[in-house]
Design a protein around this motif. Sequence first.
Motif, short mmCIF file in Angstrom:
data_model
loop_
_atom_site.label_atom_id
_atom_site.label_comp_id
_atom_site.label_asym_id
_atom_site.label_seq_id
_atom_site.Cartn_x
_atom_site.Cartn_y
_atom_site.Cartn_z
N ARG A 47 -45.22 35.81 45.81
CA ARG A 47 -44.12 36.56 46.42
C ARG A 47 -42.79 36.23 45.75
O ARG A 47 -41.97 37.11 45.51
CB ARG A 47 -44.05 36.29 47.93
CG ARG A 47 -45.05 37.08 48.75
CD ARG A 47 -44.74 36.98 50.24
NE ARG A 47 -45.02 35.65 50.76
CZ ARG A 47 -46.19 35.28 51.28
NH1 ARG A 47 -47.19 36.15 51.34
NH2 ARG A 47 -46.37 34.06 51.75
N ARG A 48 -42.59 34.94 45.45
CA ARG A 48 -41.35 34.56 44.78
C ARG A 48 -41.24 35.21 43.40
O ARG A 48 -40.13 35.49 42.92
CB ARG A 48 -41.28 33.03 44.64
CG ARG A 48 -40.99 32.30 45.95
CD ARG A 48 -40.51 30.88 45.66
NE ARG A 48 -41.47 30.12 44.88
CZ ARG A 48 -42.44 29.36 45.39
NH1 ARG A 48 -42.58 29.28 46.70
NH2 ARG A 48 -43.26 28.70 44.60
N ALA A 49 -42.37 35.44 42.76
CA ALA A 49 -42.38 36.08 41.44
C ALA A 49 -42.32 37.60 41.56
O ALA A 49 -42.31 38.29 40.54
CB ALA A 49 -43.63 35.66 40.68
N GLY A 50 -42.30 38.12 42.78
CA GLY A 50 -42.24 39.57 42.98
C GLY A 50 -43.58 40.26 42.87
O GLY A 50 -43.64 41.48 42.71
N ALA A 51 -44.67 39.50 42.97
CA ALA A 51 -46.02 40.05 42.79
C ALA A 51 -46.73 40.20 44.13
O ALA A 51 -46.40 39.54 45.11
CB ALA A 51 -46.84 39.16 41.86
N ARG A 85 -45.01 49.18 39.42
CA ARG A 85 -45.41 50.49 39.93
C ARG A 85 -46.94 50.54 40.09
O ARG A 85 -47.67 50.82 39.15
CB ARG A 85 -44.94 51.58 38.97
CG ARG A 85 -43.43 51.67 38.83
CD ARG A 85 -43.03 52.59 37.70
NE ARG A 85 -43.63 53.92 37.87
CZ ARG A 85 -43.71 54.82 36.90
NH1 ARG A 85 -43.26 54.52 35.67
NH2 ARG A 85 -44.27 56.00 37.11
N LEU A 86 -47.40 50.30 41.29
CA LEU A 86 -48.84 50.23 41.56
C LEU A 86 -49.54 51.56 41.32
O LEU A 86 -50.74 51.59 41.02
CB LEU A 86 -49.09 49.77 42.99
CG LEU A 86 -49.24 48.26 43.21
CD1 LEU A 86 -47.96 47.52 42.83
CD2 LEU A 86 -49.62 47.95 44.65
N GLU A 87 -48.83 52.68 41.44
CA GLU A 87 -49.47 53.98 41.25
C GLU A 87 -50.00 54.18 39.83
O GLU A 87 -50.90 54.98 39.59
CB GLU A 87 -48.49 55.11 41.60
CG GLU A 87 -47.34 55.33 40.63
CD GLU A 87 -46.12 54.48 40.91
OE1 GLU A 87 -45.06 54.76 40.33
OE2 GLU A 87 -46.24 53.53 41.71
N ALA A 97 -40.42 41.42 31.65
CA ALA A 97 -39.58 41.70 32.82
C ALA A 97 -39.44 43.20 33.03
O ALA A 97 -39.50 43.69 34.17
CB ALA A 97 -38.21 41.05 32.64
N ARG A 98 -39.28 43.94 31.95
CA ARG A 98 -39.13 45.41 32.07
C ARG A 98 -40.42 46.04 32.55
O ARG A 98 -40.40 46.95 33.39
CB ARG A 98 -38.72 46.00 30.73
CG ARG A 98 -37.29 45.70 30.30
CD ARG A 98 -36.90 46.53 29.09
NE ARG A 98 -36.94 47.96 29.39
CZ ARG A 98 -36.85 48.92 28.47
NH1 ARG A 98 -36.77 48.58 27.18
NH2 ARG A 98 -36.89 50.19 28.82
N ILE A 99 -41.55 45.57 32.04
CA ILE A 99 -42.83 46.13 32.49
C ILE A 99 -43.04 45.83 33.97
O ILE A 99 -43.59 46.66 34.71
CB ILE A 99 -44.00 45.58 31.65
CG1 ILE A 99 -43.88 46.05 30.19
CG2 ILE A 99 -45.35 46.03 32.21
CD1 ILE A 99 -44.91 45.46 29.26
N GLY A 100 -42.57 44.68 34.42
CA GLY A 100 -42.72 44.31 35.83
C GLY A 100 -41.90 45.16 36.78
O GLY A 100 -42.12 45.12 37.99
N THR A 101 -40.95 45.94 36.25
CA THR A 101 -40.15 46.83 37.09
C THR A 101 -40.39 48.30 36.74
O THR A 101 -40.60 49.13 37.62
CB THR A 101 -38.65 46.52 36.96
OG1 THR A 101 -38.27 46.56 35.57
CG2 THR A 101 -38.33 45.14 37.51
N GLU A 102 -40.40 48.63 35.45
CA GLU A 102 -40.56 50.02 35.03
C GLU A 102 -42.04 50.41 34.88
O GLU A 102 -42.38 51.59 34.97
CB GLU A 102 -39.83 50.25 33.70
CG GLU A 102 -38.35 49.96 33.76
CD GLU A 102 -37.70 49.98 32.39
OE1 GLU A 102 -38.04 50.88 31.59
OE2 GLU A 102 -36.87 49.08 32.11
#
Length: 395
Positions: free
Chosen positions: A89-93, A122-124, A203-208
């Motif tokens: 959760r702390r890692a945003g996962a 983006r889980l979709e 980091a970008r892949i983890g958001t975009e």
Amino acid sequence: MAPKPEQQQLFRPAPLPTAELSDEERLACLRLIRSDNVGPVTFRELINHYGGATKALEALPALSRRSGAGRPIRICPRADAERELEAARRAGATALFTIEPNYPALLARAEAPPPMLYVKGRLELLNAPSVAIVGSRQCSAAGAQLTRIFAADFAKAGFVVVSGLARGIDRAAHETSLPTGTVGVIAGGIDLVYPPEHVELQARIGTEGCLVTERPPGLKPQGKDFPRRNRIIAGLAHGVVIVEAAGRSGTLVTARCANDLGREVFAVPGHPLDPRAEGTNGLIKQGATLVTKAADVVEVLRPIMGLDERRYDYAASQEPLPAEPEAAPSPVPELAPDDVLKAVLAALGPAPVTIDAIARQSGISVQAVQGALLELDLSGRIERQGYSLVALKVV
């Protein structure tokens, strides 16, 4: 190429689980997975037999006694599982189990899929039409350029691009497909970056886009973790494209995983004298589909996936991808002349490539590349084709 009957069955959409897990049941799922001798198959069997992870955990001690085990089975302590989920959760996962919605349907239909994935972003994208692109870490400038062309055309055709966030081919595939959808599968914990220079890209892949791993947070990847990552790459994609791979390349592990999972394996042929093409050319000899453009791949996958041809027509593509700079600015302006020469040589191969592509691949300014090429030209190690194309001379 007509789809095989088993492929038609493989790619037929499967019903996804619809029931959301409670927090308590998710914790029980993780404890079950982290307990001794509970692998992917055993996890599913226990869940199916007892109707849930909580009841399966309660039954584990009695099961181990009846099996004649020499010592009681170790059950993952609740506190350990709570710490792991909190670190994620702390890692945003988010933890995603095979028995809950959004788990990638294609991967779920593989034999013994990972019982849990940590995902971020983006889980979709995990259930969208997808193609994997993988290849050499020490790729040529021509290989990286070709990868960007493939990735851009896949994006225009409506495909998510999956890769392994490694140097070289993987990086080129991710960077190009970020605006439209990319999935990066990593070998270690989702809170760690490997290789270190990919910190911004990851980091970008983890958001975009979407990051995926089956390993717990904080785990540094070891050699055994990369084949596991490669199997997930193959499992998430409808087909795998190999751009460059040496004869004993780890990239070939992904091709074998794809073949084992019933996925289509595509290989881009390379120059026979380039060692980075030995693996890809070998795959073609073994039956991989030879491709030279993304349309070749889409043509094979479309009937297998049952896609609407009009939707995936290049003439009706999505918005164009943003133009890429002709050459990246140099991140190493004070590189020693010998190191510049080595970097340029590493980017060259028997296939002609532009000076801008060499600069982009090596991370060196165009001016420095031109200086190195002048030295190589004078020593008779390269061949020029016009003003801007250059290739390594084959002796």
